[in-house]
Design a protein around this motif. Structure first.
Motif, PDB file in Angstrom:
ATOM      1  N   MET A   1       0.851  -1.176   0.000  1.00  0.00           N
ATOM      2  CA  MET A   1       0.000   0.000   0.000  1.00  0.00           C
ATOM      3  C   MET A   1       0.895   1.237   0.000  1.00  0.00           C
ATOM      4  N   SER A   2       0.516   2.218  -0.782  1.00  0.00           N
ATOM      5  CA  SER A   2       1.284   3.458  -0.847  1.00  0.00           C
ATOM      6  C   SER A   2       1.128   4.235   0.458  1.00  0.00           C
ATOM      7  N   LEU A   3       2.006   5.189   0.663  1.00  0.00           N
ATOM      8  CA  LEU A   3       1.929   6.025   1.861  1.00  0.00           C
ATOM      9  C   LEU A   3       0.632   6.838   1.870  1.00  0.00           C
ATOM     10  N   ILE A   4       0.218   7.334   0.713  1.00  0.00           N
ATOM     11  CA  ILE A   4      -1.041   8.084   0.634  1.00  0.00           C
ATOM     12  C   ILE A   4      -2.218   7.163   0.940  1.00  0.00           C
ATOM     13  N   GLY A   5      -2.199   5.955   0.415  1.00  0.00           N
ATOM     14  CA  GLY A   5      -3.258   4.985   0.709  1.00  0.00           C
ATOM     15  C   GLY A   5      -3.335   4.678   2.195  1.00  0.00           C
ATOM     16  N   TYR A   6      -2.172   4.482   2.818  1.00  0.00           N
ATOM     17  CA  TYR A   6      -2.118   4.232   4.258  1.00  0.00           C
ATOM     18  C   TYR A   6      -2.687   5.428   5.023  1.00  0.00           C
ATOM     19  N   ALA A   7      -2.292   6.637   4.614  1.00  0.00           N
ATOM     20  CA  ALA A   7      -2.772   7.851   5.282  1.00  0.00           C
ATOM     21  C   ALA A   7      -4.293   7.950   5.189  1.00  0.00           C
ATOM     22  N   LEU A   8      -4.847   7.651   4.024  1.00  0.00           N
ATOM     23  CA  LEU A   8      -6.303   7.707   3.851  1.00  0.00           C
ATOM     24  C   LEU A   8      -7.017   6.685   4.726  1.00  0.00           C
ATOM     25  N   VAL A   9      -6.471   5.478   4.805  1.00  0.00           N
ATOM     26  CA  VAL A   9      -7.079   4.438   5.641  1.00  0.00           C
ATOM     27  C   VAL A   9      -7.063   4.864   7.111  1.00  0.00           C
ATOM     28  N   MET A  10      -5.927   5.372   7.578  1.00  0.00           N
ATOM     29  CA  MET A  10      -5.811   5.791   8.977  1.00  0.00           C
ATOM     30  C   MET A  10      -6.709   7.003   9.262  1.00  0.00           C
ATOM     31  N   ALA A  11      -6.767   7.941   8.335  1.00  0.00           N
ATOM     32  CA  ALA A  11      -7.604   9.118   8.526  1.00  0.00           C
ATOM     33  C   ALA A  11      -9.073   8.723   8.606  1.00  0.00           C
ATOM     34  N   ARG A  12      -9.502   7.852   7.731  1.00  0.00           N
ATOM     35  CA  ARG A  12     -10.895   7.396   7.715  1.00  0.00           C
ATOM     36  C   ARG A  12     -11.221   6.670   9.025  1.00  0.00           C
ATOM     37  N   LYS A  13     -10.254   5.926   9.533  1.00  0.00           N
ATOM     38  CA  LYS A  13     -10.466   5.138  10.748  1.00  0.00           C
ATOM     39  C   LYS A  13     -10.514   6.013  12.010  1.00  0.00           C
ATOM     40  N   PHE A  14      -9.678   7.051  12.079  1.00  0.00           N
ATOM     41  CA  PHE A  14      -9.520   7.789  13.330  1.00  0.00           C
ATOM     42  C   PHE A  14     -10.183   9.168  13.375  1.00  0.00           C
ATOM     43  N   TYR A  15     -10.315   9.845  12.256  1.00  0.00           N
ATOM     44  CA  TYR A  15     -10.885  11.193  12.271  1.00  0.00           C
ATOM     45  C   TYR A  15     -12.402  11.165  12.300  1.00  0.00           C
ATOM     46  N   ASP A  16     -12.980  12.207  12.896  1.00  0.00           N
ATOM     47  CA  ASP A  16     -14.406  12.423  12.708  1.00  0.00           C
ATOM     48  C   ASP A  16     -14.578  13.069  11.326  1.00  0.00           C
ATOM     49  N   ALA A  17     -15.806  13.243  10.880  1.00  0.00           N
ATOM     50  CA  ALA A  17     -16.065  13.737   9.520  1.00  0.00           C
ATOM     51  C   ALA A  17     -15.490  15.133   9.289  1.00  0.00           C
ATOM     52  N   LYS A  18     -15.620  16.013  10.267  1.00  0.00           N
ATOM     53  CA  LYS A  18     -15.124  17.384  10.114  1.00  0.00           C
ATOM     54  C   LYS A  18     -13.604  17.412   9.955  1.00  0.00           C
ATOM     55  N   THR A  19     -12.896  16.676  10.788  1.00  0.00           N
ATOM     56  CA  THR A  19     -11.427  16.643  10.721  1.00  0.00           C
ATOM     57  C   THR A  19     -10.970  15.941   9.448  1.00  0.00           C
ATOM     58  N   TYR A  20     -11.659  14.894   9.058  1.00  0.00           N
ATOM     59  CA  TYR A  20     -11.323  14.185   7.822  1.00  0.00           C
ATOM     60  C   TYR A  20     -11.442  15.125   6.623  1.00  0.00           C
ATOM     61  N   ASN A  21     -12.527  15.873   6.550  1.00  0.00           N
ATOM     62  CA  ASN A  21     -12.714  16.814   5.440  1.00  0.00           C
ATOM     63  C   ASN A  21     -11.652  17.913   5.453  1.00  0.00           C
ATOM     64  N   HIS A  22     -11.304  18.393   6.638  1.00  0.00           N
ATOM     65  CA  HIS A  22     -10.228  19.381   6.766  1.00  0.00           C
ATOM     66  C   HIS A  22      -8.924  18.799   6.223  1.00  0.00           C
ATOM     67  N   ALA A  23      -8.592  17.591   6.624  1.00  0.00           N
ATOM     68  CA  ALA A  23      -7.347  16.954   6.181  1.00  0.00           C
ATOM     69  C   ALA A  23      -7.314  16.786   4.659  1.00  0.00           C
ATOM     70  N   LEU A  24      -8.436  16.438   4.067  1.00  0.00           N
ATOM     71  CA  LEU A  24      -8.489  16.287   2.607  1.00  0.00           C
ATOM     72  C   LEU A  24      -8.338  17.632   1.898  1.00  0.00           C
ATOM     73  N   ARG A  25      -8.895  18.686   2.476  1.00  0.00           N
ATOM     74  CA  ARG A  25      -8.703  20.020   1.882  1.00  0.00           C
ATOM     75  C   ARG A  25      -7.235  20.433   1.962  1.00  0.00           C
ATOM     76  N   VAL A  26      -6.602  20.175   3.105  1.00  0.00           N
ATOM     77  CA  VAL A  26      -5.173  20.493   3.258  1.00  0.00           C
ATOM     78  C   VAL A  26      -4.358  19.694   2.238  1.00  0.00           C
ATOM     79  N   ALA A  27      -4.685  18.424   2.069  1.00  0.00           N
ATOM     80  CA  ALA A  27      -3.978  17.593   1.083  1.00  0.00           C
ATOM     81  C   ALA A  27      -4.175  18.132  -0.332  1.00  0.00           C
ATOM     82  N   THR A  28      -5.362  18.628  -0.625  1.00  0.00           N
ATOM     83  CA  THR A  28      -5.632  19.200  -1.944  1.00  0.00           C
ATOM     84  C   THR A  28      -4.793  20.454  -2.166  1.00  0.00           C
TER      85      THR A  28
END
Length: 136
Positions: A1-28
């Motif tokens: 699994m790529s590092l980005i794939g791992y990051a997405l899996v961990m983010a989905r598992k641990f973040y609430d929806a608001k923090t997850y969306n924030h993290a995806l905007r920062v990544a964008t």
């Protein structure tokens, strides 16, 4: 699994929806930044996704992939509770030659925090603008 794939899996598992969306905007914002060198892009995007894991969740440090430089960047981005915010920002700037990924992610993080003007208080605006003066 790529590092980005791992990051997405961990983010989905641990973040609430608001923090997850924030993290995806920062990544964008990171992915769209033409100043980031191609060889740093994957680490920057993954770091952007995971930048709040240690601060906002119970993500165990032991679960971190064993990539020293990535781990150093994540530690740099995780402000200790007893550290002044400007000291924290100065640390990121001081180590930007060694860990540029942390610098670029923090810039994108501040951008995202300044964006929602409907909920941005004057105090938070001053905090983030002061941080930018040290980072730029």
């Amino acid at each position: 699994m790529s590092l980005i794939g791992y990051a997405l899996v961990m983010a989905r598992k641990f973040y609430d929806a608001k923090t997850y969306n924030h993290a995806l905007r920062v990544a964008t914002y990171v992915a769209e930044n033409p100043m980031i060198h191609e060889e740093n892009m994957e680490n920057c995007i993954a770091l952007a996704i995971m930048h709040d894991l240690w601060k906002e969740t119970d993500f165990p440090k032991s679960a971190m992939k064993n990539e020293l430089r990535f781990r150093e960047c994540l530690e740099l981005l995780t402000k200790p509770e007893d550290m002044d915010y400007i000291v924290y920002i100065k640390n990121i700037k001081e180590y930007s030659d060694i860990n540029p990924e942390a610098y670029w992610v923090k810039m994108a993080d501040i951008k995202d925090h300044l964006f929602p003007t409907d909920v941005l208080t004057e105090k938070l605006k001053e905090k983030y603008l002061a941080a930018l003066s040290y980072l730029l």
